[in-house]
Write a protein that holds these residues in place. Structure first.
Motif, mmCIF file in Angstrom:
data_model
loop_
_atom_site.group_PDB
_atom_site.id
_atom_site.type_symbol
_atom_site.label_atom_id
_atom_site.label_comp_id
_atom_site.label_asym_id
_atom_site.label_seq_id
_atom_site.Cartn_x
_atom_site.Cartn_y
_atom_site.Cartn_z
ATOM 1 N N LEU A 114 -66.661 34.907 -19.130
ATOM 2 C CA LEU A 114 -67.265 34.518 -17.857
ATOM 3 C C LEU A 114 -66.226 33.791 -17.012
ATOM 4 O O LEU A 114 -65.524 32.901 -17.509
ATOM 5 N N ARG A 115 -66.132 34.175 -15.727
ATOM 6 C CA ARG A 115 -65.182 33.516 -14.831
ATOM 7 C C ARG A 115 -65.877 33.069 -13.553
ATOM 8 O O ARG A 115 -66.610 33.842 -12.932
ATOM 9 N N ALA A 116 -65.643 31.796 -13.178
ATOM 10 C CA ALA A 116 -66.168 31.258 -11.926
ATOM 11 C C ALA A 116 -64.997 31.035 -10.976
ATOM 12 O O ALA A 116 -63.962 30.476 -11.375
ATOM 13 N N GLU A 117 -65.165 31.455 -9.716
ATOM 14 C CA GLU A 117 -64.085 31.311 -8.748
ATOM 15 C C GLU A 117 -64.637 31.141 -7.346
ATOM 16 O O GLU A 117 -65.850 31.261 -7.115
ATOM 17 N N GLY A 118 -63.741 30.855 -6.396
ATOM 18 C CA GLY A 118 -64.168 30.649 -5.018
ATOM 19 C C GLY A 118 -64.983 29.386 -4.872
ATOM 20 O O GLY A 118 -64.657 28.338 -5.439
ATOM 21 N N ASP A 119 -66.080 29.485 -4.101
ATOM 22 C CA ASP A 119 -66.967 28.342 -3.879
ATOM 23 C C ASP A 119 -68.180 28.369 -4.794
ATOM 24 O O ASP A 119 -69.250 27.865 -4.444
ATOM 25 N N THR A 120 -68.030 28.960 -5.965
ATOM 26 C CA THR A 120 -69.139 28.995 -6.923
ATOM 27 C C THR A 120 -69.556 27.575 -7.304
ATOM 28 O O THR A 120 -68.711 26.720 -7.580
ATOM 29 N N SER A 121 -70.879 27.338 -7.327
ATOM 30 C CA SER A 121 -71.406 26.024 -7.690
ATOM 31 C C SER A 121 -72.650 26.225 -8.553
ATOM 32 O O SER A 121 -73.690 26.649 -8.058
ATOM 33 N N ILE A 122 -72.514 25.934 -9.843
ATOM 34 C CA ILE A 122 -73.619 26.013 -10.793
ATOM 35 C C ILE A 122 -73.836 24.605 -11.335
ATOM 36 O O ILE A 122 -72.957 24.053 -12.006
ATOM 37 N N LYS A 123 -74.992 24.026 -11.062
ATOM 38 C CA LYS A 123 -75.222 22.636 -11.468
ATOM 39 C C LYS A 123 -75.269 22.490 -12.975
ATOM 40 O O LYS A 123 -74.637 21.597 -13.553
ATOM 41 N N ASN A 124 -76.021 23.357 -13.658
ATOM 42 C CA ASN A 124 -76.173 23.266 -15.114
ATOM 43 C C ASN A 124 -75.913 24.632 -15.738
ATOM 44 O O ASN A 124 -76.605 25.600 -15.414
ATOM 45 N N ALA A 125 -74.930 24.697 -16.639
ATOM 46 C CA ALA A 125 -74.619 25.932 -17.346
ATOM 47 C C ALA A 125 -74.782 25.685 -18.841
ATOM 48 O O ALA A 125 -74.321 24.670 -19.368
ATOM 49 N N LEU A 126 -75.442 26.634 -19.531
ATOM 50 C CA LEU A 126 -75.738 26.502 -20.956
ATOM 51 C C LEU A 126 -75.204 27.720 -21.698
ATOM 52 O O LEU A 126 -75.518 28.859 -21.338
ATOM 53 N N LEU A 127 -74.396 27.489 -22.731
ATOM 54 C CA LEU A 127 -73.909 28.566 -23.582
ATOM 55 C C LEU A 127 -74.669 28.521 -24.893
ATOM 56 O O LEU A 127 -74.546 27.567 -25.661
ATOM 57 N N ARG A 128 -75.468 29.585 -25.150
ATOM 58 C CA ARG A 128 -76.252 29.673 -26.384
ATOM 59 C C ARG A 128 -75.593 30.605 -27.396
ATOM 60 O O ARG A 128 -75.897 30.548 -28.569
ATOM 61 N N THR A 129 -74.719 31.480 -26.913
ATOM 62 C CA THR A 129 -73.984 32.382 -27.793
ATOM 63 C C THR A 129 -72.498 32.295 -27.453
ATOM 64 O O THR A 129 -72.118 31.739 -26.420
ATOM 65 N N ASN A 130 -71.663 32.845 -28.323
ATOM 66 C CA ASN A 130 -70.217 32.700 -28.202
ATOM 67 C C ASN A 130 -69.723 33.247 -26.867
ATOM 68 O O ASN A 130 -70.147 34.311 -26.417
ATOM 69 N N ALA A 131 -68.777 32.503 -26.261
ATOM 70 C CA ALA A 131 -68.314 32.903 -24.936
ATOM 71 C C ALA A 131 -66.948 32.320 -24.637
ATOM 72 O O ALA A 131 -66.546 31.299 -25.207
ATOM 73 N N PHE A 132 -66.246 33.004 -23.730
ATOM 74 C CA PHE A 132 -65.027 32.475 -23.124
ATOM 75 C C PHE A 132 -65.336 32.181 -21.665
ATOM 76 O O PHE A 132 -65.808 33.047 -20.929
ATOM 77 N N VAL A 133 -65.103 30.951 -21.235
ATOM 78 C CA VAL A 133 -65.416 30.529 -19.873
ATOM 79 C C VAL A 133 -64.142 30.067 -19.193
ATOM 80 O O VAL A 133 -63.408 29.228 -19.730
ATOM 81 N N GLN A 134 -63.902 30.616 -18.016
ATOM 82 C CA GLN A 134 -62.747 30.229 -17.220
ATOM 83 C C GLN A 134 -63.239 29.766 -15.851
ATOM 84 O O GLN A 134 -63.910 30.513 -15.142
ATOM 85 N N ASP A 135 -62.906 28.524 -15.496
ATOM 86 C CA ASP A 135 -63.340 27.950 -14.218
ATOM 87 C C ASP A 135 -62.127 27.841 -13.299
ATOM 88 O O ASP A 135 -61.244 27.005 -13.504
ATOM 89 N N ARG A 136 -62.097 28.698 -12.278
ATOM 90 C CA ARG A 136 -60.965 28.712 -11.346
ATOM 91 C C ARG A 136 -61.308 28.029 -10.023
ATOM 92 O O ARG A 136 -60.594 28.209 -9.032
ATOM 93 N N THR A 137 -62.369 27.259 -9.994
ATOM 94 C CA THR A 137 -62.790 26.620 -8.755
ATOM 95 C C THR A 137 -62.098 25.281 -8.565
ATOM 96 O O THR A 137 -61.485 24.733 -9.477
ATOM 97 N N ASP A 138 -62.241 24.730 -7.349
ATOM 98 C CA ASP A 138 -61.671 23.423 -7.041
ATOM 99 C C ASP A 138 -62.628 22.312 -7.467
ATOM 100 O O ASP A 138 -63.761 22.572 -7.892
ATOM 101 N N ALA A 139 -62.169 21.085 -7.322
ATOM 102 C CA ALA A 139 -63.000 19.927 -7.649
ATOM 103 C C ALA A 139 -64.276 19.950 -6.810
ATOM 104 O O ALA A 139 -64.248 20.260 -5.614
ATOM 105 N N GLY A 140 -65.407 19.629 -7.439
ATOM 106 C CA GLY A 140 -66.687 19.631 -6.751
ATOM 107 C C GLY A 140 -67.398 20.966 -6.788
ATOM 108 O O GLY A 140 -68.541 21.075 -6.341
ATOM 109 N N TYR A 141 -66.736 21.995 -7.326
ATOM 110 C CA TYR A 141 -67.336 23.326 -7.444
ATOM 111 C C TYR A 141 -67.282 23.767 -8.902
ATOM 112 O O TYR A 141 -66.817 23.048 -9.780
#
Length: 288
Positions: free
Chosen positions: A126-153
């Motif tokens: 899973l990759r988040a980029e740009g102005d993506t804003s997710i307040k609460n994210a929950l991983l229940r199964t195995n995952a790779f998460v990459q957050d390419r957003t700036d501070a506050g996003y």
């Protein structure tokens, strides 16, 4: 709103369900079905939206309801671009990165809640980029998460609560606040900076690896944890006996009555404070 009852306001649970009623339940559950693949623009949608076709790019859409990414993707990929979800995003399908890309890409996506919970335990990237804003994210199964957003996003509050036999999570990028609730889990921060990482008291026998290009600014260990790697730790607070940290954090706070092995040395509260003390400059030393 999936079950609405009869026109007179009654609901008759003991009646045998008809085919027409069953069809209504399915239609209301699935909502708007996106199964054509390619670029899809839905505009404003009320109710549930379901994506079950790999290669889908859902753009310029506002969903007043939930968005489901289902197991129909197999190991394929989906991209959300400029999408607002007033309900929650549930990722139940997708695979590992293919051809250097990620299986689920969130670009300029806004939602209150997101859950990764694949039906077959498939490892999702899973990759988040740009102005993506997710307040609460929950991983229940195995995952790779990459957050390419700036501070506050990005993924502002990320919770790891795995339900698989061998829970493994890999994280990288501009990470924000992370809480691990998963016992016997392995978490790897390969690169980037995590603002805070909390090992909850429920995450017994878990391990955390901090890669050479990674930094955790605040690390809180409420359960005995094996922390390895060659990355950096700004401040560590140790609240449970039995933790091992192979690197030397900048600041060490060991709770009274607790001991931990840090940088090859058994430390208690006193030794932690001494290790964290700023070096004193002699009065006769020239001030620069």
């Amino acid at each position: 709103g999936i079950i609405k009852g009869y026109s007179d306001g009654s609901f008759r649970p003991k009646n045998a369900i008809t085919r027409a009623e069953m069809s209504q339940l399915l239609v209301r559950s699935i909502g708007t079905l996106v199964n054509g693949g390619g670029e899809q623009v839905l505009g404003d949608v009320y109710g549930t939206v379901t994506v079950n076709q790999p290669g889908t790019v859902l753009k310029d859409t506002r969903i007043a309801g939930d968005l489901y990414i289902t197991g129909g993707l197999g190991t394929g990929a989906v991209t959300l671009d400029n999408v607002v979800v007033t309900g929650k995003i549930i990722i139940a399908g997708g695979g590992e990165a293919e051809a250097g890309n990620d299986s689920v890409i969130l670009r300029n996506v806004e939602a209150e809640n997101l859950t990764v919970d694949t039906t077959n335990g498939q490892y999702v990237s899973l990759r988040a980029e740009g102005d993506t804003s997710i307040k609460n994210a929950l991983l229940r199964t195995n995952a790779f998460v990459q957050d390419r957003t700036d501070a506050g996003y990005g993924l502002l509050n990320l919770t790891l609560n795995g339900r698989t036999d061998d829970p493994q999570f890999s994280l990288s990028g501009n990470l924000k606040d992370i809480v691990n609730l998963t016992p016997d889990s392995t978490v790897n921060i390969s690169a980037g900076t995590a603002q805070s990482f909390v090992v909850d008291e429920t995450a017994i026998d878990s391990s955390l690896n901090i890669g050479n290009d990674a930094t955790v600014r605040e690390l809180n260990l409420d359960a005995a944890t094996n922390v390895t790697g060659t990355g950096d730790i700004g401040k560590v607070t140790v609240g449970a006996n039995g933790s091992t940290i192979t690197m030397l954090p900048d600041t060490i706070d060991v709770r009274p009555g607790v001991t931990a092995n840090i940088y090859g040395q058994d430390m208690d509260n006193k030794l932690g404070l001494e290790s964290s003390a700023d070096p004193r400059i002699l009065a006769s030393y020239p001030i620069m």
